[in-house]
Design a protein around this motif. Structure first.
Motif, PDB file in Angstrom:
ATOM      1  N   SER A  77     -12.973   1.943  -5.310  1.00  0.00           N
ATOM      2  CA  SER A  77     -11.892   0.980  -5.506  1.00  0.00           C
ATOM      3  C   SER A  77     -10.905   1.411  -6.583  1.00  0.00           C
ATOM      4  CB  SER A  77     -12.468  -0.404  -5.842  1.00  0.00           C
ATOM      5  OG  SER A  77     -13.319  -0.331  -6.975  1.00  0.00           O
ATOM      6  N   THR A 101      -8.647   4.084  -4.933  1.00  0.00           N
ATOM      7  CA  THR A 101      -7.725   3.621  -3.901  1.00  0.00           C
ATOM      8  C   THR A 101      -6.729   2.584  -4.407  1.00  0.00           C
ATOM      9  OG1 THR A 101      -9.336   1.950  -3.180  1.00  0.00           O
ATOM     10  CG2 THR A 101      -9.389   4.079  -2.076  1.00  0.00           C
ATOM     11  N   GLU A 102      -7.127   1.767  -5.380  1.00  0.00           N
ATOM     12  CA  GLU A 102      -6.257   0.682  -5.828  1.00  0.00           C
ATOM     13  C   GLU A 102      -5.433   1.046  -7.062  1.00  0.00           C
ATOM     14  OE1 GLU A 102      -5.930  -1.971  -4.038  1.00  0.00           O
ATOM     15  OE2 GLU A 102      -7.556  -1.486  -2.654  1.00  0.00           O
ATOM     16  N   SER A 143     -11.580   3.748   3.396  1.00  0.00           N
ATOM     17  CA  SER A 143     -12.217   2.434   3.277  1.00  0.00           C
ATOM     18  C   SER A 143     -13.473   2.442   4.140  1.00  0.00           C
ATOM     19  CB  SER A 143     -11.260   1.329   3.720  1.00  0.00           C
ATOM     20  OG  SER A 143     -10.065   1.369   2.952  1.00  0.00           O
ATOM     21  N   LYS A 193      -6.673  -2.452   6.705  1.00  0.00           N
ATOM     22  CA  LYS A 193      -6.966  -1.045   6.463  1.00  0.00           C
ATOM     23  C   LYS A 193      -6.739  -0.212   7.722  1.00  0.00           C
ATOM     24  CE  LYS A 193      -8.186  -1.982   2.286  1.00  0.00           C
ATOM     25  NZ  LYS A 193      -7.245  -1.662   1.185  1.00  0.00           N
ATOM     26  N   TYR A 199       3.819   1.065  -5.162  1.00  0.00           N
ATOM     27  CA  TYR A 199       3.212   0.571  -3.923  1.00  0.00           C
ATOM     28  C   TYR A 199       4.258   0.606  -2.813  1.00  0.00           C
ATOM     29  CZ  TYR A 199      -0.424  -0.888  -7.129  1.00  0.00           C
ATOM     30  OH  TYR A 199      -1.407  -0.878  -8.091  1.00  0.00           O
ATOM     31  N   ASN A 242      -1.264   1.890   1.585  1.00  0.00           N
ATOM     32  CA  ASN A 242      -2.487   1.094   1.625  1.00  0.00           C
ATOM     33  C   ASN A 242      -2.159  -0.289   2.178  1.00  0.00           C
ATOM     34  OD1 ASN A 242      -5.026   0.055   1.273  1.00  0.00           O
ATOM     35  ND2 ASN A 242      -4.969   0.039  -0.958  1.00  0.00           N
TER      36      ASN A 242
END
Length: 562
Positions: free
Chosen positions: A358, A361-362, A343, A471, A85, A467
């Protein structure tokens, strides 16, 4: 771009953190794989000792399906093995580089004024014009592949409204900076009532004029005579057969191009590239490549952001966030693009079709980031111009067409700029060149964005997935079954086409150029379509055999405790 005067002693502009409990998750995956192997062993032993020929065939096909599922599981988990991240420090960027920030060109793409109404398009345009960034270094291009005078008229109206909207955004530091999105939120109640009411009235008046023209299907004659740009449509035969239409609506170099507070406005350009039935237009990839060439003649920003017309900017700091990854003195040299997630603001309460994406993206994009970089998903992405145009990492960049340097002479008016730049938007310009092959976005594939990102990785570059909490972009998701099927069908066909092409991650093009783990993650989407065969068999056959009383799965054995 990544070198700074304070060199290696400076604090980093971004930070990378690994996912929490990474080792525990890996241990869990290993245990799951052992369980999958035990299922395979059980199935093989049953096949060997089953005397019934018909049942043996059914068991063999079940085993092949389970073998495929196991392979697909391994590919899926490769995208989750090393999640990372990213965190940007834009205050450090401002402190060190505020006077040295690069020029940024923003591409907004639209193709059909019916599916993508002009009001939606200009709300996206206004949101990116209002970025918290020096306006003299910001240029916005609208590519209208529908060649619609209605879209041009809406952009013309937006250019006038921007003189009021941009000062309003900066004065009150509002978010989001799409007028439609902002006026629909409750947060605007904290803004001065008089200032809010007046700007909202201007917006509603503009919206009424644009919607009236759209409902009529034509621009009123009294409006057409007020701007020379409308004369371009006199010779337009159809949306698929017309000359290049290029209009500089706001010339950022002109000292008179200012808002109501006297502050310079960003450059705003309308482009509808030439189209002819005798020449392939290559859809969005062709439009993007035309934008690359035209913008090189006008503003030539080193960084390019491209967004779809239905993905408005939700965070006015996104440009500065992205630049943290391009301008770090130690870690930015091999970063080609920064991808923000897709998003959406229109998701249903239960999201029954999974439109939020989700997991992608996550989980999967952070996992891909840990393998060498996320894929390019076609919107919400910041690129180095030189990389998009074909530069290999660690080599000099040599463009293929002439006069690509910035034309920035104040004495050269907008009309001269338009005539100069129109040439590179002709439908015959790419003939005999490497555009669509080694330069620009790739042609010949429905997922031109993904295949372009893969080719960039194969040239030695890396990418970053960012991310943020707020957003960067919000768009429109498919929320009905029909819309979802159309979207998934396009993705499945395009990624399968990519797998079978010479640019596929399993082909020689990718072998030796990117790591095995990175290639496996690309395969996650490429083999999505073939999944249907094993899934259909596994869903139908066991159910039919269960009705006949023939078990195809292990019986549950109860081990006595006493």
């Amino acid at each position: 771009m990544g070198s700074g005067s304070d060199g290696g002693g400076a604090l980093p502009l971004f930070e990378t953190k690994e996912a929490k409990f990474k080792n525990a998750y890996r241990l869990f995956l290993i245990s799951m794989f052992i369980g999958i192997c035990m299922i395979w062993v059980y199935r093989i032993t049953q096949i060997l000792f089953d005397d019934d020929v018909e049942e043996r065939l059914v068991w063999m096909l079940l085993f092949l399906s389970e073998l495929w599922f196991g392979f697909y599981w391994v590919i899926t988990k490769s995208a989750r093995w090393n999640r990372v991240y990213r965190y940007a420090f834009r205050d450090r960027l401002s402190h060190r580089y505020e006077d040295k920030l690069p020029r940024v060109d923003i591409f907004v793409c639209t193709a059909d004024p019916t599916i993508e109404p002009p009001m939606m398009v200009i709300n996206t345009v206004l949101s990116v014009m209002a970025y918290n960034y020096p306006t003299d270094k910001l240029s916005v291009y609208l590519s209208d592949d529908g060649g619609s005078d209605l879209t041009f008229y809406a952009l013309l109206e937006a250019s006038v409204f921007s003189k009021h909207w941009l000062p309003f955004c900066k004065k009150f530091n509002i978010e989001p900076r799409s007028p439609a999105a902002y006026f629909s939120t409750k947060s605007n109640s904290v803004v001065d009532v008089e200032g809010l009411s007046s700007i909202k009235k201007l917006y509603e008046e503009m919206e009424h004029r644009i919607d009236t023209a759209a409902n009529l299907g034509r621009i009123p004659e009294e409006i057409r005579t007020k701007h020379k740009g409308f004369s371009e449509w006199v010779s337009v035969t159809s949306q698929r057969d017309h000359q290049t239409i290029l209009q500089v609506l706001i010339d950022g170099r002109n000292p008179n191009a200012v808002d109501i507070d006297g502050v310079a406005l960003p450059m705003l350009v309308y482009l509808s590239r030439q189209k002819s039935p005798n020449h392939p237009h290559n859809f969005k990839a062709g439009a993007m490549n035309a934008l690359l060439r035209v913008s090189s003649k006008i503003s030539n920003g080193k960084i390019i952001l491209n967004v779809d017309c239905d993905m408005y900017s939700n965070n006015s700091e996104s440009v500065r966030d992205a630049l943290c990854f391009f301008m770090d003195e130690q870690k930015s040299h091999d970063i080609a693009f920064v991808q923000f997630p897709q998003s959406f603001y229109n998701l249903t309460k239960n999201d029954i079709y999974g439109s939020s994406l989700s997991i992608l993206t996550e989980v999967e994009l952070p996992g891909m980031d840990g393998c060498g970089g996320p894929l390019y998903i076609g919107t919400g992405c910041f690129h180095r111009r030189e990389v998009l145009c074909g530069k290999k990492y660690g080599t000099e960049f040599d463009v293929e067409y002439e006069d690509s340097v910035l034309i920035n002479k104040v004495q050269e008016g907008a009309s001269k700029l338009e005539e100069t730049a129109k040439i590179v938007a002709d439908c015959t310009f790419e003939e005999g060149t490497q555009w669509g092959k080694e330069m620009g976005l790739k042609y010949g594939c429905a997922v031109e964005d993904v295949i372009t990102g893969l080719s960039i990785h194969c040239r030695g570059w890396k990418s970053v997935y960012f991310n943020p909490t707020r957003k960067g972009f919000l768009g429109v998701a498919p929320i009905t079954l029909g819309q979802t099927l159309v979207q998934y069908k396009r993705w499945a066909e395009g990624n399968l086409q990519m797998l079978l092409s010479r640019y596929g991650p399993l082909q020689s093009y990718g072998v030796g150029r990117i790591k095995l783990g990175h290639r496996m993650v690309y395969c996650l989407w490429c083999i999505w379509a073939p999944n249907w065969l094993a899934t259909l068999y596994y869903s139908v056959i066991p159910s039919l055999y269960l009705l006949k009383g023939i078990p195809l799965f292990p019986r549950v054995s109860i081990i006595p405790l006493f």
